[in-house]
Design an enzyme around this catalytic site. Sequence first.
Site, PDB file in Angstrom:
ATOM      1  N   HIS C 133      -0.919  56.812  -9.631  1.00 28.58           N
ATOM      2  CA  HIS C 133      -1.764  57.463 -10.623  1.00 28.58           C
ATOM      3  C   HIS C 133      -2.927  58.109  -9.863  1.00 28.58           C
ATOM      4  O   HIS C 133      -3.375  57.570  -8.848  1.00 28.58           O
ATOM      5  CB  HIS C 133      -2.282  56.373 -11.579  1.00 28.58           C
ATOM      6  CG  HIS C 133      -3.006  56.887 -12.779  1.00 28.58           C
ATOM      7  ND1 HIS C 133      -4.298  57.341 -12.728  1.00 28.58           N
ATOM      8  CD2 HIS C 133      -2.625  57.009 -14.073  1.00 28.58           C
ATOM      9  CE1 HIS C 133      -4.688  57.712 -13.937  1.00 28.58           C
ATOM     10  NE2 HIS C 133      -3.688  57.531 -14.778  1.00 28.58           N
ATOM     11  N   ASP C 208      -3.373  48.232  -8.013  1.00 37.05           N
ATOM     12  CA  ASP C 208      -3.656  48.820  -9.314  1.00 37.05           C
ATOM     13  C   ASP C 208      -2.796  48.092 -10.350  1.00 37.05           C
ATOM     14  O   ASP C 208      -1.590  48.309 -10.432  1.00 37.05           O
ATOM     15  CB  ASP C 208      -3.325  50.316  -9.262  1.00 37.05           C
ATOM     16  CG  ASP C 208      -3.448  50.983 -10.619  1.00 37.05           C
ATOM     17  OD1 ASP C 208      -3.676  50.282 -11.628  1.00 37.05           O
ATOM     18  OD2 ASP C 208      -3.300  52.218 -10.671  1.00 37.05           O
ATOM     19  N   GLN C 211      -0.857  48.733 -15.278  1.00 37.75           N
ATOM     20  CA  GLN C 211       0.353  48.685 -16.092  1.00 37.75           C
ATOM     21  C   GLN C 211       1.068  47.350 -15.963  1.00 37.75           C
ATOM     22  O   GLN C 211       2.124  47.156 -16.574  1.00 37.75           O
ATOM     23  CB  GLN C 211       1.315  49.838 -15.729  1.00 37.75           C
ATOM     24  CG  GLN C 211       0.740  51.224 -16.009  1.00 37.75           C
ATOM     25  CD  GLN C 211       0.589  51.535 -17.507  1.00 37.75           C
ATOM     26  OE1 GLN C 211       1.132  50.839 -18.367  1.00 37.75           O
ATOM     27  NE2 GLN C 211      -0.164  52.584 -17.814  1.00 37.75           N
ATOM     28  N   LYS C 234      -5.876  49.222 -22.133  1.00 35.72           N
ATOM     29  CA  LYS C 234      -4.409  49.207 -22.071  1.00 35.72           C
ATOM     30  C   LYS C 234      -3.850  47.835 -22.415  1.00 35.72           C
ATOM     31  O   LYS C 234      -2.639  47.649 -22.462  1.00 35.72           O
ATOM     32  CB  LYS C 234      -3.947  49.600 -20.663  1.00 35.72           C
ATOM     33  CG  LYS C 234      -4.266  51.044 -20.298  1.00 35.72           C
ATOM     34  CD  LYS C 234      -3.689  51.394 -18.935  1.00 35.72           C
ATOM     35  CE  LYS C 234      -4.271  52.673 -18.395  1.00 35.72           C
ATOM     36  NZ  LYS C 234      -3.716  53.882 -19.005  1.00 35.72           N
ATOM     37  N   CYS C 373      -0.937  61.915 -15.191  1.00 31.84           N
ATOM     38  CA  CYS C 373      -1.853  61.700 -14.065  1.00 31.84           C
ATOM     39  C   CYS C 373      -1.114  61.289 -12.799  1.00 31.84           C
ATOM     40  O   CYS C 373      -1.616  60.465 -12.013  1.00 31.84           O
ATOM     41  CB  CYS C 373      -2.923  60.658 -14.397  1.00 31.84           C
ATOM     42  SG  CYS C 373      -3.930  61.111 -15.809  1.00 31.84           S
TER      43      CYS C 373
HETATM   44  C1  LIG Z   1      -1.125  52.863 -13.140  1.00 25.71           C
HETATM   45  C2  LIG Z   1      -2.455  53.336 -13.650  1.00 25.71           C
HETATM   46  N1  LIG Z   1      -3.504  53.336 -12.830  1.00 25.71           N
HETATM   47  C3  LIG Z   1      -4.724  53.726 -13.231  1.00 25.71           C
HETATM   48  C4  LIG Z   1      -4.935  54.175 -14.499  1.00 25.71           C
HETATM   49  C5  LIG Z   1      -6.312  54.611 -14.867  1.00 25.71           C
HETATM   50  O1  LIG Z   1      -6.826  53.836 -15.895  1.00 25.71           O
HETATM   51  P1  LIG Z   1      -8.166  54.285 -16.632  1.00 25.71           P
HETATM   52  O2  LIG Z   1      -7.941  55.697 -17.061  1.00 25.71           O
HETATM   53  O3  LIG Z   1      -8.291  53.354 -17.763  1.00 25.71           O
HETATM   54  O4  LIG Z   1      -9.255  54.163 -15.622  1.00 25.71           O
HETATM   55  C6  LIG Z   1      -3.854  54.211 -15.400  1.00 25.71           C
HETATM   56  C7  LIG Z   1      -3.977  54.695 -16.777  1.00 25.71           C
HETATM   57  O5  LIG Z   1      -4.487  55.754 -17.102  1.00 25.71           O
HETATM   58  C8  LIG Z   1      -2.580  53.781 -14.964  1.00 25.71           C
HETATM   59  O6  LIG Z   1      -1.541  53.781 -15.793  1.00 25.71           O
END
Ligand SMILES: Cc1ncc(COP(=O)(O)O)c(C=O)c1O
Lengths: 142, 142, 418, 418
Positions: C133, C208, C211, C234, C373
Amino acid sequence: MSDLDGLYQQLILDHAKNPHGRVPLDSPTSQSHQVNPTCGDEVTLSLRVENGVIEAIGWEGHGCSISQASASLLATLVDTLPVAEAESLLEEFRTAMRSRGQIELDEDRFGDAIALNGVSKYVARVKCAMLPWVALEHAMAG
Amino acid sequence: MSDLDGLYQQLILDHAKNPHGRVPLDSPTSQSHQVNPTCGDEVTLSLRVENGVIEAIGWEGHGCSISQASASLLATLVDTLPVAEAESLLEEFRTAMRSRGQIELDEDRFGDAIALNGVSKYVARVKCAMLPWVALEHAMAG
Amino acid sequence: MQPTLTEADVAMIRADFPILSTEVNGRPLVYLDSGATSQKPLSVLDTERDFYLSRNSAVHRGAHTLAALATEEFEEAREKVARFVGASADEIVWTSNATEGVNLVAYALSNLPAGSELALVPGDEIVVTELEHHANLIPWQQLAQRTGATLRFIPVDDEGALDLERAPITDRTRVVAFSHVSNVLGVVNPVAELVARAHAVGALVMLDACQSAPHLPLDLHALDVDFAVLSGHKMLAPTGIGVLYGRNRLLNELPPFLTGGSMITTVTMESASFLPAPQRFEAGTQRVSQAIALAAAVDYLTGIGMERVAEHGSRMSRQLIDGLSAIDGVRVLGARGAQRVGLASFAVEGIHAHDVGQFLDDRGIAVRVGHHCAQPLHRRLGLTSTTRASGSVYTTEAEIDFFLEAVADSRAFFGVAS
Amino acid sequence: MQPTLTEADVAMIRADFPILSTEVNGRPLVYLDSGATSQKPLSVLDTERDFYLSRNSAVHRGAHTLAALATEEFEEAREKVARFVGASADEIVWTSNATEGVNLVAYALSNLPAGSELALVPGDEIVVTELEHHANLIPWQQLAQRTGATLRFIPVDDEGALDLERAPITDRTRVVAFSHVSNVLGVVNPVAELVARAHAVGALVMLDACQSAPHLPLDLHALDVDFAVLSGHKMLAPTGIGVLYGRNRLLNELPPFLTGGSMITTVTMESASFLPAPQRFEAGTQRVSQAIALAAAVDYLTGIGMERVAEHGSRMSRQLIDGLSAIDGVRVLGARGAQRVGLASFAVEGIHAHDVGQFLDDRGIAVRVGHHCAQPLHRRLGLTSTTRASGSVYTTEAEIDFFLEAVADSRAFFGVAS
Ligand SMILES: Cc1ncc(COP(=O)(O)O)c(C=O)c1O
Ligand SMILES: Cc1ncc(COP(=O)(O)O)c(C=O)c1O
């Protein structure tokens, strides 16, 4: 006609499949590349402007049927138009698209492109229809 | 006795006004400076430890009546105690303070310092009573 | 407790999420965009509201009764969340979201004084994966820019699987950052192997867990990672709250990132000294009610049982993958046979993802379309955008069936069915 | 509308804040800690809950109906907040709190490529004041450290008034950062004069509007500042949401601070290009429900009318200052006769602030004790900690009377009354 059918009129789907003006342009006088950051769709629009008139237009890119059809219809509309007139079409188009279904495109001025009227109810899709027009705006500006 | 009177027993107010051991110490063997970041209260506690015994103790600083009384009572308690015993007092003191009024200090071991029992019901004030004891802990450790 | 969530269990869960009983475009909402953000149960909303109605006040700054109560509840929330992810409370730093967590570590690393053991210098390398991401990619690009280090990456193969053989983890590697579960593929990455390889060369690991935290039991100490991030929104909690996990020793070796109130000991006009972690990284008034609400979300998930949540996810995943693969002209992303959570991205030949999404929306089905993203992964797989369906504890088998049928129908609508 | 809030008006307002009818230590709560964080009206809580019950979904990322609705509401909130502070929507960046806003600008400045017009270099100076909250001090200390610039400050006199004659604003000054209203003194600072002097030497102005936004009509364009920050939680909104204002042209000259999703145009494994402001500064999933709730708080304040709010504050201030000054042994901080909001800090001779606060708490009165995140100001005034009473739209005259009486009584309790 359901809302969805209104959005995806046959004419839109046809233009999306067989778009007009989707060709690289020889010796353009200006060019603009635009990206929709959410989906990564892109369009590069090229103009050959001579004496204040759009003598030729061409575009390349990829995107959803709305953005492709919009680019195709744009290309048929503004080809050979004076820049000033294209600018006024652009303003009308933007106003209609942002109107949430309140303002329709004028058939006399927009012809087939009035098939895009359905888009303005779908706030999230207005960007798709606008993408080539924003490219036109930037290309005309320089 | 209201809760407030329980917290601010006369003995506490007296110790706060006329604290014991609030003197700089000549040739300390170790020292610790502690700050309560919320209010800026500070204590610097000095020890002279010889052969595992606290031969002398002194402290300086400023703070609320709870922290001042606690430092004063601490000084009377641990002066001349073996470090090991001071450490075990410290543990008991910490346990009682964190008990939210559930555990009281043992009068045989803590003497007048049991006047601090009222503090443990005031979670936000436990830090005040602990400040000199944390300084003691660090001073004993190094 | 049954090892699986029965239809009746899910029906009971759905009663806690009133939004799931609303209509969209005259059709019952079928919410398959939980990977972007989940819906919230009433217990989470109630907890937050109750806080404001009876205990709201500033934490770690006040000495009055409400402030003491609020501080206690706030710190209990930290402990609860710590237990949920297998960490201790002093290893949990509140952030706004996962993105801020990654940025915090990247900035703290470049804030280290020159010569510090953990500081990066030219020649050092940061390794990410090609399927990250943007939140776990761009902050590292920027850190590389600030320090002169080089960013390298573990490539994916044509199916989207990490090609560990070509992982550029070497003696020069200082940080290895990767996702536990890909937000595009839904596939669980080989954490143990990556951690072992990173630690063998002395590199720090950033996981990270965005998910994975909502879908799998998580034990960060067991996974042995150095840092991890997740986002509350999430995992059934409100927006505006996230978590950075860091090994306590490491957090205390890092200098602050954001500076201001509540993270200092002594401040003069010339300089400031800072509290230990986690307070060192929590400058300014914190997201108090959101942290408490995240603890309520964690309670809700724990109440269901994370083993059952995971089983439910893996069943959804099978239904999604099998169902989508059975539709002509549909390409499902990600390697077959991999362990997955209930999330799948796909491309329908001849129909742009935006158009697929619009068609589904007309039937009340909410999915995500675009690059999610993760532009580099899409580019690598030869795509610009895809459609993603992602479920949660409240997703039913019937909803997924309804979704699969709609995907099939979209082909006729757009004239691509043979 | 009457120019003042009558007793009946305040009673009606109080009905919107159920927490104000609760008891603390068996006494009715008298909440005089609004300067730390305010209470929230039901309309704010209801707005946020309603969002989660009917429209919650990811903004700026989804194309489905809920996502479009949520995006619209989120951007409408930005417009509403922009109008409230006298700015345009593209000048409003969401943050977690004011602290993050100051840090954002300080980091963006040091992220500028060398040679940029706005970049700071050794020899350049940053000017703050001696009465700043740590949030508007330490980030500038850190920026000075990162860039080699020098931090200087405008001193205060013995009463706590800014000594503008000694303001070190010179040709070397690049940034002047100061608070609109001091969170310790409650005094309104001379914004126009400071802005004029800063702009005369080409310096940028950062205004900390934390303690003015809840209490005074705010028109940032008229004040002509370059940047400003505020925190929602101090102005009837939830925790976890704040605002950075920046002149649009300036925001677009600055590079990003946090990086990740939703702030990019094109991302490759090697590099990323970024959206214009405000999106450029809003990486990751935003505080959607909190932003919408802040807009509801702004509606609530606008409904009362900021002129009346300001008048209420200045009446509270007089009652506080006059009442406290009349008590033997009480020293009220700040210059007499200055324009103030309804907030006052004081020291009771012979009683530590913690003990004063504890005594008041026993009567149900919540005040703040300590240095209020302004250690340098306290040190300058020869104090370590003080007690602060701060009101809001829901504070009554009777509450302040009750508080004044308790302060007087504390002297007898602690044996310092003559
Ligand atoms: C795998 C992963 N990493 C990072 C993020 C970033 O999360 P956030 O936008 O809540 O900071 C997301 C979701 O948008 C994600 O699915
Ligand atoms: C004047 C002033 N500036 C800055 C801040 C920092 O605000 P926050 O903690 O919400 O970031 C505060 C309040 O704490 C304040 O009163």
